[in-house]
Design a protein around this motif. Structure first.
Motif, short mmCIF file in Angstrom:
data_model
loop_
_atom_site.label_atom_id
_atom_site.label_comp_id
_atom_site.label_asym_id
_atom_site.label_seq_id
_atom_site.Cartn_x
_atom_site.Cartn_y
_atom_site.Cartn_z
N LYS A 8 0.83 -1.21 0.00
CA LYS A 8 0.00 0.00 0.00
C LYS A 8 0.86 1.25 0.00
CE LYS A 8 -4.47 -1.21 2.04
NZ LYS A 8 -5.21 -1.29 3.32
N ASN A 9 1.89 1.25 0.82
CA ASN A 9 2.76 2.42 0.90
C ASN A 9 3.47 2.67 -0.43
OD1 ASN A 9 2.10 3.02 3.49
ND2 ASN A 9 3.80 1.91 4.41
N VAL A 10 3.93 1.61 -1.05
CA VAL A 10 4.63 1.76 -2.32
C VAL A 10 3.72 2.40 -3.36
CG1 VAL A 10 5.55 0.48 -4.27
CG2 VAL A 10 6.33 -0.05 -1.98
N SER A 11 2.49 1.93 -3.45
CA SER A 11 1.62 2.46 -4.49
C SER A 11 1.24 3.91 -4.18
CB SER A 11 0.40 1.58 -4.67
OG SER A 11 -0.64 1.99 -3.82
N LYS A 12 1.12 4.24 -2.91
CA LYS A 12 0.83 5.63 -2.56
C LYS A 12 2.02 6.52 -2.90
CE LYS A 12 -2.23 8.43 -0.82
NZ LYS A 12 -3.20 7.89 0.16
N LYS A 13 3.20 5.99 -2.67
CA LYS A 13 4.40 6.76 -3.01
C LYS A 13 4.47 6.98 -4.53
CE LYS A 13 9.30 7.27 -2.22
NZ LYS A 13 10.44 6.92 -1.36
N GLU A 14 4.08 5.95 -5.28
CA GLU A 14 4.09 6.11 -6.74
C GLU A 14 3.06 7.14 -7.20
OE1 GLU A 14 3.71 2.14 -8.18
OE2 GLU A 14 5.86 1.75 -7.95
N LEU A 15 1.91 7.15 -6.51
CA LEU A 15 0.91 8.17 -6.82
C LEU A 15 1.47 9.57 -6.56
CD1 LEU A 15 -2.03 9.06 -7.47
CD2 LEU A 15 -2.52 8.83 -5.03
N ILE A 16 2.12 9.72 -5.41
CA ILE A 16 2.74 11.01 -5.08
C ILE A 16 3.75 11.41 -6.14
CG2 ILE A 16 4.22 12.19 -3.41
CD1 ILE A 16 2.89 10.50 -1.22
N LEU A 17 4.56 10.45 -6.59
CA LEU A 17 5.58 10.75 -7.60
C LEU A 17 4.96 11.20 -8.92
CD1 LEU A 17 8.31 8.03 -6.99
CD2 LEU A 17 8.68 10.50 -7.13
N ARG A 18 3.88 10.52 -9.32
CA ARG A 18 3.23 10.90 -10.58
C ARG A 18 2.64 12.30 -10.49
NH1 ARG A 18 0.36 6.19 -10.73
NH2 ARG A 18 -1.58 7.38 -10.75
N LYS A 19 1.98 12.56 -9.36
CA LYS A 19 1.37 13.89 -9.18
C LYS A 19 2.44 14.97 -9.08
CE LYS A 19 -3.01 12.61 -8.98
NZ LYS A 19 -3.96 13.01 -10.05
N ALA A 20 3.55 14.63 -8.44
CA ALA A 20 4.65 15.59 -8.31
C ALA A 20 5.22 15.94 -9.69
CB ALA A 20 5.75 15.03 -7.40
N ALA A 21 5.37 14.92 -10.54
CA ALA A 21 5.89 15.17 -11.89
C ALA A 21 4.96 16.13 -12.65
CB ALA A 21 6.04 13.85 -12.65
N ALA A 22 3.66 15.91 -12.52
CA ALA A 22 2.69 16.76 -13.22
C ALA A 22 2.75 18.20 -12.67
CB ALA A 22 1.29 16.19 -13.07
N LEU A 23 2.86 18.30 -11.34
CA LEU A 23 2.90 19.62 -10.71
C LEU A 23 4.19 20.37 -11.05
CD1 LEU A 23 1.54 21.60 -8.70
CD2 LEU A 23 2.80 20.45 -6.88
N PHE A 24 5.32 19.69 -10.90
CA PHE A 24 6.61 20.31 -11.19
C PHE A 24 6.69 20.75 -12.66
CE2 PHE A 24 8.97 17.69 -7.68
CZ PHE A 24 8.24 18.38 -6.72
N ARG A 25 6.08 19.99 -13.55
CA ARG A 25 6.09 20.39 -14.95
C ARG A 25 5.31 21.69 -15.15
NH1 ARG A 25 2.53 20.37 -18.89
NH2 ARG A 25 1.03 19.04 -17.84
N GLU A 26 4.17 21.78 -14.48
CA GLU A 26 3.33 22.96 -14.68
C GLU A 26 3.89 24.21 -14.00
OE1 GLU A 26 -1.35 21.69 -15.10
OE2 GLU A 26 -0.75 23.45 -13.94
N ARG A 27 4.36 24.05 -12.78
CA ARG A 27 4.73 25.22 -11.97
C ARG A 27 6.24 25.37 -11.80
NH1 ARG A 27 -0.09 26.62 -11.11
NH2 ARG A 27 -1.42 26.18 -9.31
#
Lengths: 196, 196
Positions: A8-27
DNA sequence: CCTACCGATCGGTAGG
DNA sequence: CCTACCGATCGGTAGG
């Protein structure tokens, strides 16, 4: 039970990483806040720290995951029996595929790696220079074997890589241009020229 | 006396703008602080506000000054009697010259314009799209007149502009490569191709 | 052009 | 995963 918790932790971390990539790209990395990231993930900001160590650890993970994929592909092409022009074609095709498969991550790696903390910055820069140096070597060899025109090898490779990086503006707009057309257009333009 | 005071203010403001361009290039707009800028200028942070209105006003001035120069040059080339391939050559030469003459400013305009406040962001994007559209028009006309190969015009122009933007990494390292070699290499590569 | 300082917001921690 | 909150730092203002 311990195993389930870990997964569970691993998949949550992967979700955070994906969202971070999208956010860092935009901002951009500096322009992004952990509150914004928490919103995207659907938790409060402090909860992020149950899964990650710090903001810059996210940038680090994104940049080096992307770099690893490019380095591994480079090694494959290097050991293939293709001629130098065909080797460059393979590189062009792979950059296009990576951009389509992991747009946010590739964009962040290309633009925000300068914000990596000091020791990682140097390591990333080394990997980048190594990548460029190998391609430049191919061009030098290809010039010697009359496969290419006499050009400044480093400048020529840099131009090809810049052109590939520039494809970002295409994927950002979600243009419906086929992968095949992209590859053919770029290979023609970069290797064979646009003039008739 | 009023005139002298005005001149002094203008030159101080220009100093601030030059230092801001250098800082924003190194750290990015969001990653730069007014304290750092004040250090570069040689005053305390609050003193900056005797000469400027805000941090984002600095970004605005840099971006639109650069855009104006490119737009004015585009208009000149547009009204020249040159063929389309020669027109593109002129654009390539001018981008190289601009990068050499105003490296920091061009870099910031290319990378940080996305951080412009909302109405200016849209205005800048419009100017950019107009610039690209005119070049794309040339390529379309050139294809019709058999001056160029049949390529996707927009993608081809985007690739050329990306390649030119990528020259930044050369100027950052202060490589001593001559302007003439740069121009010749890029024109050969982008218009005539690298394969023999 | 400075000192003094503001409200806001930042990344991250404590404790449960 | 939350509430409560921290020290630091941000862009910018007041007042002289």
């Amino acid at each position: 039970m311990a195993r389930i918790k870990t997964n569970k932790n691993v998949s949550k971390k992967e979700l955070i990483l994906r969202k971070a990539a999208a956010l860092f790209r935009e901002r951009g990395f500096a322009g992004s806040t952990m509150r914004e990231l928490a919103d995207l993930v659907g938790v409060e900001a402090p909860s992020l720290y149950n899964h990650i160590g710090s903001k810059s650890e996210l940038l680090q993970a994104i940049c080096f995951q992307v770099a690893d994929l490019f380095n591994r592909h480079l090694e494959e092409v290097k050991q293939s029996p293709l001629g130098y022009s065909k080797k460059l074609e393979e590189i062009i095709r792979f950059h296009i595929h990576m951009m389509q498969a992991s747009f946010d991550e590739v964009f962040v790696a290309n633009h925000e790696w300068k914000q990596l903390p000091a020791p990682l910055f140097a390591e990333y820069l080394d990997q980048r220079r190594n990548y460029e140096a190998i391609l430049t070597g191919w061009l030098e060899e290809g010039i010697r074997k009359k496969e290419f025109k006499k050009l400044n090898p480093r400048l020529t490779i840099l131009t090809i890589l810049s052109a590939l990086r520039g494809l970002e503006s295409l994927f950002r707009n979600k243009k419906n241009i086929s992968s095949t057309e992209l590859e053919n257009n770029l290979i023609t333009q970069l290797l064979h020229g646009i003039n008739k």
